[in-house]
Scaffold this motif. Structure first.
Motif, PDB file in Angstrom:
ATOM      1  N   LEU A 146       3.582  10.430  -7.744  1.00 13.75           N
ATOM      2  CA  LEU A 146       4.462  10.882  -8.824  1.00 13.75           C
ATOM      3  C   LEU A 146       3.670  11.411 -10.007  1.00 13.75           C
ATOM      4  CD1 LEU A 146       7.190   8.092  -8.981  1.00 13.75           C
ATOM      5  CD2 LEU A 146       6.932   9.960  -7.373  1.00 13.75           C
ATOM      6  N   GLN A 147       2.391  11.025 -10.120  1.00 15.04           N
ATOM      7  CA  GLN A 147       1.588  11.460 -11.248  1.00 15.04           C
ATOM      8  C   GLN A 147       1.493  12.988 -11.274  1.00 15.04           C
ATOM      9  OE1 GLN A 147       1.603   8.209 -12.694  1.00 15.04           O
ATOM     10  NE2 GLN A 147      -0.081   9.250 -13.685  1.00 15.04           N
ATOM     11  N   GLY A 148       1.790  13.573 -12.426  1.00 15.38           N
ATOM     12  CA  GLY A 148       1.672  15.014 -12.581  1.00 15.38           C
ATOM     13  C   GLY A 148       2.893  15.785 -12.148  1.00 15.38           C
ATOM     14  N   ARG A 149       3.913  15.104 -11.576  1.00 17.61           N
ATOM     15  CA  ARG A 149       5.129  15.818 -11.185  1.00 17.61           C
ATOM     16  C   ARG A 149       5.945  16.154 -12.417  1.00 17.61           C
ATOM     17  NH1 ARG A 149       5.505  16.927  -5.473  1.00 17.61           N
ATOM     18  NH2 ARG A 149       4.533  15.200  -4.376  1.00 17.61           N
ATOM     19  N   ARG A 150       6.621  17.261 -12.393  1.00 17.27           N
ATOM     20  CA  ARG A 150       7.494  17.631 -13.506  1.00 17.27           C
ATOM     21  C   ARG A 150       8.875  17.032 -13.301  1.00 17.27           C
ATOM     22  NH1 ARG A 150       6.466  24.063 -14.778  1.00 17.27           N
ATOM     23  NH2 ARG A 150       4.293  23.866 -15.451  1.00 17.27           N
ATOM     24  N   HIS A 151       9.489  16.688 -14.418  1.00 12.58           N
ATOM     25  CA  HIS A 151      10.864  16.203 -14.379  1.00 12.58           C
ATOM     26  C   HIS A 151      11.776  17.396 -14.151  1.00 12.58           C
ATOM     27  CE1 HIS A 151      14.297  13.653 -15.419  1.00 12.58           C
ATOM     28  NE2 HIS A 151      14.749  14.663 -16.113  1.00 12.58           N
ATOM     29  N   CYS A 152      12.554  17.353 -13.093  1.00 15.71           N
ATOM     30  CA  CYS A 152      13.378  18.519 -12.778  1.00 15.71           C
ATOM     31  C   CYS A 152      14.846  18.145 -12.823  1.00 15.71           C
ATOM     32  CB  CYS A 152      13.020  19.091 -11.403  1.00 15.71           C
ATOM     33  SG  CYS A 152      13.302  17.929 -10.053  1.00 15.71           S
ATOM     34  N   PRO A 192      -3.791   4.806 -13.356  1.00 15.80           N
ATOM     35  CA  PRO A 192      -3.737   5.944 -14.279  1.00 15.80           C
ATOM     36  C   PRO A 192      -2.917   5.713 -15.534  1.00 15.80           C
ATOM     37  CG  PRO A 192      -2.236   6.295 -12.446  1.00 15.80           C
ATOM     38  CD  PRO A 192      -2.991   5.035 -12.139  1.00 15.80           C
ATOM     39  N   GLY A 193      -2.024   4.697 -15.550  1.00 18.46           N
ATOM     40  CA  GLY A 193      -1.147   4.518 -16.707  1.00 18.46           C
ATOM     41  C   GLY A 193      -0.183   5.688 -16.836  1.00 18.46           C
ATOM     42  N   LEU A 231       3.708  -2.737 -10.124  1.00 13.63           N
ATOM     43  CA  LEU A 231       3.527  -1.414 -10.730  1.00 13.63           C
ATOM     44  C   LEU A 231       3.096  -1.481 -12.186  1.00 13.63           C
ATOM     45  CD1 LEU A 231       6.699   0.385  -9.297  1.00 13.63           C
ATOM     46  CD2 LEU A 231       4.353   0.579  -8.464  1.00 13.63           C
ATOM     47  N   ASP A 232       3.369  -2.604 -12.852  1.00 13.58           N
ATOM     48  CA  ASP A 232       3.148  -2.689 -14.295  1.00 13.58           C
ATOM     49  C   ASP A 232       1.683  -2.474 -14.683  1.00 13.58           C
ATOM     50  OD1 ASP A 232       4.188  -3.516 -17.065  1.00 13.58           O
ATOM     51  OD2 ASP A 232       2.529  -4.915 -16.739  1.00 13.58           O
ATOM     52  N   GLY A 233       0.770  -3.172 -14.026  1.00 14.61           N
ATOM     53  CA  GLY A 233      -0.640  -3.083 -14.403  1.00 14.61           C
ATOM     54  C   GLY A 233      -1.210  -1.683 -14.305  1.00 14.61           C
ATOM     55  N   PRO A 234      -1.192  -1.084 -13.112  1.00 11.95           N
ATOM     56  CA  PRO A 234      -1.837   0.229 -12.964  1.00 11.95           C
ATOM     57  C   PRO A 234      -1.073   1.386 -13.598  1.00 11.95           C
ATOM     58  CG  PRO A 234      -0.899  -0.486 -10.879  1.00 11.95           C
ATOM     59  CD  PRO A 234      -0.776  -1.644 -11.816  1.00 11.95           C
ATOM     60  N   PHE A 235       0.257   1.317 -13.645  1.00 10.00           N
ATOM     61  CA  PHE A 235       1.010   2.488 -14.072  1.00 10.00           C
ATOM     62  C   PHE A 235       1.600   2.380 -15.478  1.00 10.00           C
ATOM     63  CE2 PHE A 235       1.087   2.488  -9.431  1.00 10.00           C
ATOM     64  CZ  PHE A 235       0.565   3.751  -9.186  1.00 10.00           C
ATOM     65  N   ASP A 236       1.849   1.179 -15.953  1.00  3.60           N
ATOM     66  CA  ASP A 236       2.339   1.014 -17.325  1.00  3.60           C
ATOM     67  C   ASP A 236       1.178   0.695 -18.267  1.00  3.60           C
ATOM     68  OD1 ASP A 236       3.410  -0.127 -19.765  1.00  3.60           O
ATOM     69  OD2 ASP A 236       5.333  -0.324 -18.751  1.00  3.60           O
ATOM     70  N   ASN A 276       0.830  -1.204   0.000  1.00  2.71           N
ATOM     71  CA  ASN A 276       0.000   0.000   0.000  1.00  2.71           C
ATOM     72  C   ASN A 276       0.863   1.252   0.000  1.00  2.71           C
ATOM     73  OD1 ASN A 276      -2.348  -1.499   0.019  1.00  2.71           O
ATOM     74  ND2 ASN A 276      -2.556  -1.466   2.245  1.00  2.71           N
ATOM     75  N   SER A 277       1.960   1.210   0.726  1.00  2.66           N
ATOM     76  CA  SER A 277       2.861   2.356   0.772  1.00  2.66           C
ATOM     77  C   SER A 277       3.498   2.608  -0.583  1.00  2.66           C
ATOM     78  CB  SER A 277       3.957   2.117   1.821  1.00  2.66           C
ATOM     79  OG  SER A 277       4.868   3.188   1.848  1.00  2.66           O
ATOM     80  N   ILE A 278       3.927   1.523  -1.253  1.00  4.30           N
ATOM     81  CA  ILE A 278       4.544   1.661  -2.573  1.00  4.30           C
ATOM     82  C   ILE A 278       3.554   2.253  -3.569  1.00  4.30           C
ATOM     83  CG2 ILE A 278       5.400   0.347  -4.551  1.00  4.30           C
ATOM     84  CD1 ILE A 278       6.683  -1.576  -2.538  1.00  4.30           C
ATOM     85  N   LYS A 279       2.333   1.708  -3.598  1.00  4.32           N
ATOM     86  CA  LYS A 279       1.356   2.205  -4.561  1.00  4.32           C
ATOM     87  C   LYS A 279       0.997   3.659  -4.277  1.00  4.32           C
ATOM     88  CE  LYS A 279      -1.634  -0.504  -6.369  1.00  4.32           C
ATOM     89  NZ  LYS A 279      -2.763  -1.423  -6.655  1.00  4.32           N
ATOM     90  N   ALA A 280       0.859   4.019  -2.998  1.00  5.77           N
ATOM     91  CA  ALA A 280       0.532   5.398  -2.647  1.00  5.77           C
ATOM     92  C   ALA A 280       1.636   6.345  -3.062  1.00  5.77           C
ATOM     93  CB  ALA A 280       0.281   5.508  -1.141  1.00  5.77           C
ATOM     94  N   CYS A 281       2.888   5.932  -2.862  1.00  8.37           N
ATOM     95  CA  CYS A 281       4.020   6.781  -3.236  1.00  8.37           C
ATOM     96  C   CYS A 281       4.086   6.963  -4.743  1.00  8.37           C
ATOM     97  CB  CYS A 281       5.322   6.173  -2.720  1.00  8.37           C
ATOM     98  SG  CYS A 281       5.508   6.208  -0.931  1.00  8.37           S
TER      99      CYS A 281
END
Length: 233
Positions: free
Chosen positions: A42-48, A138-139, A127-132, A33-38
Motif C-alpha cells: 500500500l505504500q506509495g499508492r494514491r487515494h483514488c 516505513p511508518g 501493524l502499529d509498530g512498523p506502519f504507524d 507474513n501475508s498481511i505485512k507483505a500486503c
C-alpha cells in the motif's frame, strides 16, 4: 478455501488467502507474513475515488451485473418508503452496543465476541509498530481501532474494526469524536452476526465514499481477503 466477492461489491483485483495443502487452516506465521507483505504494497499508492470504479464487476459476469442493478433498485425503493436514520439516532444507542447508519438504516449490533476482538487487536498491534510508529517499518500511517466514520454526503456512519489514514492526507491526529475524512484503508473482521452487513451494504458505502482498500479477516478460517477500489479500471 475459495472466497468470492459478493455482487455489487467493489471490484476484487487482489486476493491473498494463505493456503496449506495438508491442513485445513494456514499457519499463523504464513498469515502474518501475508498481511505485512500486503500492507507494504500500500505504500506509495494514491487515494483514488470515483463512482464508476466502485460499481464494477468482473468482465463477463452477466449474473453479477444483473444482481448489482437489482440491489441498487431495491435499495432505492426501500429508501423511498421509510424514514431515514440520522446521526441523532446514534445518541440513543446503549454504550454496550455498536450503532451504525448503513444506507439510511440504524443498525445496532452487539459488541464483538472474544475471538473477533482478539483478531482485531492482534492485527492492530501487528501493524502499529512498523506502519504507524515507524519501528522496523516505513511508518506514514495513523492506524485506529473501531473509530466512528461519518460520511457526511450520504449520511452513513460506520464503525470498522480497524482503520488507517496516510499521514500525507491526515498530517496530525485530530481531537474529534468521529472522523469525516475518508480513510485510505479499512479492515473488517467478519463474524456470523455482522457478515451480512459487512459483505454487502457496508461494502457499497465504502465504495461510494472512495475508500481505496478494504480487507476482510476471518479469524476462524485464518483467511485474508483484499479488495481495492481502482479509478477507471
Amino acid at each position: 478455501m475459495d472466497i468470492q466477492a459478493p455482487p455489487g461489491a467493489v471490484r476484487t483485483i487482489e486476493k491473498s488467502v494463505t493456503r496449506n495443502s495438508s491442513r485445513r487452516h494456514p499457519g499463523r506465521r504464513d498469515l502474518n507474513n501475508s498481511i505485512k507483505a500486503c500492507f507494504h504494497r500500500l505504500q506509495g499508492r494514491r487515494h483514488c475515488t470515483g463512482l464508476s470504479s466502485c460499481l464494477r464487476v468482473p468482465a463477463g459476469s452477466a449474473v453479477g451485473l444483473r444482481m448489482l442493478w437489482v440491489g441498487c433498485i431495491l435499495s432505492l425503493m426501500v429508501m423511498g418508503t421509510r424514514t431515514l436514520a440520522t446521526y441523532a439516532d446514534l445518541e440513543d444507542v446503549p454504550p454496550t452496543k455498536v450503532g451504525e447508519i448503513i444506507e439510511g438504516e440504524l443498525v445496532v449490533s452487539p459488541r464483538p465476541a472474544s475471538r473477533h476482538t482478539r483478531a482485531a487487536s492482534k492485527l492492530g498491534a501487528f501493524l502499529d509498530g512498523p506502519f504507524d510508529q515507524g519501528v522496523d517499518g516505513p511508518g506514514g500511517w495513523f492506524i485506529l481501532k473501531e473509530p466512528e466514520l461519518r460520511f457526511l454526503k450520504s449520511g452513513d456512519a460506520l464503525v470498522p474494526n480497524i482503520t488507517a489514514w496516510r499521514r500525507e492526507r491526515m498530517p496530525y491526529m485530530p481531537n474529534v469524536p468521529y472522523f469525516s475524512l475518508v480513510p485510505d484503508w479499512v479492515c473488517e473482521v467478519v463474524s456470523d452476526v455482522t457478515l451480512a452487513w459487512d459483505r454487502s451494504p457496508k461494502m457499497r458505502v465504502y465504495a461510494r465514499a472512495g475508500v481505496e482498500w478494504l480487507w476482510f479477516i476471518d479469524p476462524l478460517a485464518e483467511g485474508l481477503e483484499i479488495h481495492r477500489l481502482q479509478d477507471g479500471q
